[in-house]
Design a protein around this motif. Structure first.
Motif, PDB file in Angstrom:
ATOM      1  N   ASP A 135       0.831  -1.204   0.000  1.00 29.46           N
ATOM      2  CA  ASP A 135       0.000   0.000   0.000  1.00 29.46           C
ATOM      3  C   ASP A 135       0.867   1.256   0.000  1.00 29.46           C
ATOM      4  O   ASP A 135       0.588   2.228  -0.718  1.00 29.46           O
ATOM      5  CB  ASP A 135      -0.914   0.014   1.222  1.00 29.46           C
ATOM      6  N   ASP A 168      -0.935  -1.736  -7.051  1.00 30.85           N
ATOM      7  CA  ASP A 168      -2.227  -2.409  -7.182  1.00 30.85           C
ATOM      8  C   ASP A 168      -1.956  -3.911  -7.156  1.00 30.85           C
ATOM      9  O   ASP A 168      -1.173  -4.423  -7.964  1.00 30.85           O
ATOM     10  CB  ASP A 168      -2.890  -2.004  -8.510  1.00 30.85           C
ATOM     11  N   TYR A 169      -2.607  -4.627  -6.255  1.00 31.09           N
ATOM     12  CA  TYR A 169      -2.298  -6.049  -6.110  1.00 31.09           C
ATOM     13  C   TYR A 169      -3.532  -6.851  -5.764  1.00 31.09           C
ATOM     14  O   TYR A 169      -4.529  -6.325  -5.253  1.00 31.09           O
ATOM     15  CB  TYR A 169      -1.228  -6.258  -5.023  1.00 31.09           C
ATOM     16  N   ARG A 208      -8.819  -7.920  -3.117  1.00 32.74           N
ATOM     17  CA  ARG A 208      -8.274  -6.800  -3.886  1.00 32.74           C
ATOM     18  C   ARG A 208      -9.016  -5.547  -3.458  1.00 32.74           C
ATOM     19  O   ARG A 208     -10.219  -5.596  -3.181  1.00 32.74           O
ATOM     20  CB  ARG A 208      -8.448  -7.019  -5.388  1.00 32.74           C
ATOM     21  N   LYS A 209      -8.328  -4.467  -3.380  1.00 29.97           N
ATOM     22  CA  LYS A 209      -8.956  -3.219  -2.980  1.00 29.97           C
ATOM     23  C   LYS A 209     -10.131  -2.900  -3.907  1.00 29.97           C
ATOM     24  O   LYS A 209      -9.990  -2.914  -5.131  1.00 29.97           O
ATOM     25  CB  LYS A 209      -7.937  -2.070  -3.028  1.00 29.97           C
TER      26      LYS A 209
END
Length: 362
Positions: free
Chosen positions: A133, A138-139, A310-311
Motif C-alpha cells: 500500500d 495495485d495487487y 483486492r482493494k
C-alpha cells in the motif's frame, strides 16, 4: 552456483543476528487465554509455550512465528529490490508461510502456541500488505493452504473426541512384516519384507522375493489390516488400478474416489492402508518435534480455506466448495490472459460480482 541477491543476503544476516542473541517470549493476545492449558503428551507437556528463543537454537526459530516473520520481511525486501508491481507486465510473488505446519506438528493445533502463531502470521501478512500500500502498488492477494490437520489426540480426548488415539504399534511395517512371515513363511532375503513411511499410507512389498510370493504377501497384508479396528479401509494396487477415475464434485466423493484420484499405478504402494477418523499415525509422540500430523482422507485434512482480496472488490462468501486448482485460471483471467477451454485443471471463479465478469475472457 548463483550468488544470493542483496535482499536475501540482508535477510539472512538479520536472522543470523536473532539466532545468535536469542529473543524473548511472545506476549499472547488477550483472546488466547482460554488456550493456555498444559496437556501431557508423552513425557512432556504442550499448550502453554510462548516461543522464547534461546541463543544458537535454529530449530526453535523454525518452529515459531519468527520463521513467518522473517519470510514476510524477505518478501518486502524483494518487492523493493525487484521493483515488483512497477512495470507494465503483472508480477507474481509467491510467499510460503510454513511455521503453522511446523508448530502444528511439534505442539498441536489448539494450544497457546497456535493461538500466538495465528496472531503473529496475521501481523506478518498485514506488514507485507501495508508495504505494498505504501508503495502505491495495485495487487491481488490469494491466501490458501496445502492441507489441514488434526490436533494431538491427548488434547482431543479432553475435548469431546474420545475416539482420538495414537496408532497401534501392530500396524507399523516392521510388526506387520513379522506377522506375515509367521503366517506365510515368506521373508525377504535381505532387508525388511515391507516398506512404508509409518503405520498408514502406501506399503511396498520387498522386490527381493518372487512375484508369486509378493502376491501372497499382498493378500496377507490386506487381510490383516482390514481386520484391525483402527483401520478404515484397505486397497491393493490392483484394486485401485481397476477403479475408474472419479468425476463430479469432490464434496460428494467416497473414500475410494478420493484414494483413486491420488493413485499412480507405477508409484503407489502395493497396498494402501487408511486409518480410521481421528487415529493419529504417530505411535510414540516426540513433543517439540512431532506429535500431530495430517494426510488422511478425511475433511479435517482435505479442506483448506481460500481467500481472494483486492482493494475495491465486492465482498462475498462462496458457500459451495471450490478447489485449489481454481486459483490459477482465476488469476489468469484477472490479468487478461486468454486461454482456450481445457487449458486449466480448475475453473475460473467470478470475483468481481458482475455480469461482465473476468471469467468470460477466453
Amino acid at each position: 552456483g548463483r550468488a544470493l541477491s542483496p535482499a536475501a543476503a540482508a535477510q539472512n544476516a538479520a536472522v543470523a543476528k536473532v539466532l545468535k542473541s536469542g529473543a524473548p517470549a511472545f506476549k499472547p493476545r488477550p483472546w488466547c487465554g482460554v488456550q493456555d492449558r498444559a496437556v501431557k503428551v508423552g513425557n512432556a507437556a504442550v499448550g502453554t509455550g510462548r516461543f522464547k528463543l534461546e541463543p544458537g537454537k535454529p530449530d526453535a526459530f523454525r518452529i515459531s512465528p519468527r520463521m513467518d516473520g522473517a519470510t514476510a520481511d524477505l518478501a518486502i525486501r524483494l518487492v523493493d529490490e525487484m521493483k515488483l508491481g512497477q512495470g507494465a507486465a503483472p508480477d507474481l510473488l509467491s510467499v510460503s508461510l510454513s511455521a503453522t505446519d511446523y508448530i502444528g506438528h511439534a505442539v498441536g493445533n489448539e494450544g497457546m502456541e497456535m493461538c500466538i502463531q495465528m496472531a503473529e502470521v496475521d501481523t506478518a501478512i498485514g506488514k507485507l500488505l501495508a508495504h505494498l500500500d505504501a508503495r502505491g502498488i495495485d495487487y491481488v492477494v490469494v491466501l490458501s493452504a496445502d492441507h489441514g490437520g488434526l490436533d494431538t489426540p491427548e488434547r482431543l480426548d479432553e475435548q469431546a473426541l474420545p475416539r482420538a488415539v495414537r496408532v497401534d504399534d501392530a500396524l507399523l511395517p516392521s510388526a506387520l512384516g513379522k506377522v506375515i512371515t509367521a503366517r506365510t513363511g515368506i521373508a525377504a532375503p535381505q532387508g525388511p519384507l515391507l516398506y512404508a513411511d509409518g503405520a498408514s499410507g502406501d506399503f511396498y512389498v520387498s522386490r527381493g522375493i518372487s512375484a508369486d510370493d509378493r502376491t501372497k504377501v499382498v493378500e496377507a497384508l490386506a487381510a490383516i489390516a482390514r481386520a484391525h479396528p483402527q483401520v478404515a479401509a484397505v486397497y491393493t494396487n490392483a484394486e485401485l488400478a481397476r477403479t475408474p477415475m472419479p468425476s463430479g464434485n469432490t464434496q460428494d466423493w467416497t473414500i475410494l474416489d478420493r484414494v483413486r484420484a491420488s493413485f499412480d499405478p507405477a508409484r503407489s504402494g502395493d497396498v494402501l492402508i487408511l486409518l480410521d477418523r481421528a487415529v493419529t499415525p504417530i505411535p510414540e509422540p516426540m513433543p517439540g518435534a512431532y506429535i500431530a500430523t495430517h494426510g488422511s482422507v478425511f475433511d479435517y485434512d482435505r479442506r483448506v480455506p481460500m481467500l481472494f482480496w483486492r482493494k475495491g472488490l465486492p465482498a462475498f462468501e462462496q458457500p459451495a466448495p471450490v478447489e485449489t486448482v481454481d486459483i490459477a485460471p482465476t488469476l489468469a483471467a484477472l490479468i487478461g490472459i486468454k486461454a482456450a477451454d481445457g487449458t486449466w485443471d480448475g475453473r475460473c471463479l467470478d470475483l468481481d460480482g458482475s455480469s461482465a465478469n473476468t471469467c468470460a475472457m477466453k
